[in-house]
Design a protein around this motif. Structure first.
Motif: not given
Length: 145
Positions: A49-50, A64-72, A74-75, A93-102
């Motif tokens: 998820t990371n 901005k990073l959170h906003e860009a990736f949150s459209q795909f 739940e970040v 940087g790093f983005v962590k999603y709630a699910t593997l699908e996200g």
């Protein structure tokens, strides 16, 4: 024309240098891996998820990073790694999603896209080594020997 020049150069070159001008493949010359090979290496990482995001602009913020990736999906967390002194982005940087699908949708949606005028790359992050184990070196950094 180029072949004729190469052949003339090979004939004029000293005996040991003729292999450099040869048109046949030379095992002594190591070419960098092709883009297809690099893509295959990136895809072999363990899904998680990371995500690791590289190619970020110096002006890209965590928001901005959170906003860009949150459209795909739940970040849970997004973080741009910054320089301690200047405060500017180090370019990754790093983005962590709630699910593997996200996370998978985030990679497919953002890998190779523009963010703040720069092309960014998203891939699964490598897991951190356990504390006390060093991945690249056999000893801890700045140790006495």
């Amino acid at each position: 024309m180029a072949m004729a020049l190469r052949t003339a150069a090979a004939a004029a070159a000293p005996r040991g240098m003729r292999r450099l001008f040869s048109t046949t493949s030379n095992p002594a010359i190591n070419f960098p891996p092709s883009a297809a090979t690099a893509t295959q290496q990136r895809e072999t990482r363990e899904p998680s998820t990371n995500l690791f995001v590289s190619g970020l602009s110096k002006r890209t913020t965590t928001e901005k990073l959170h906003e860009a990736f949150s459209q795909f999906g739940e970040v849970v967390n997004a973080r741009v790694v910054t320089d301690r002194q200047s405060g500017y982005s180090k370019g990754f940087g790093f983005v962590k999603y709630a699910t593997l699908e996200g996370a998978e949708k985030g990679i497919k949606g953002m890998d190779g896209q523009f963010l703040d005028g720069w092309v960014i790359f998203a891939e699964y992050a490598r897991p951190r080594p356990p504390p006390g184990q060093y991945e690249n070196n056999s000893s801890p950094p700045y140790s006495r020997q």
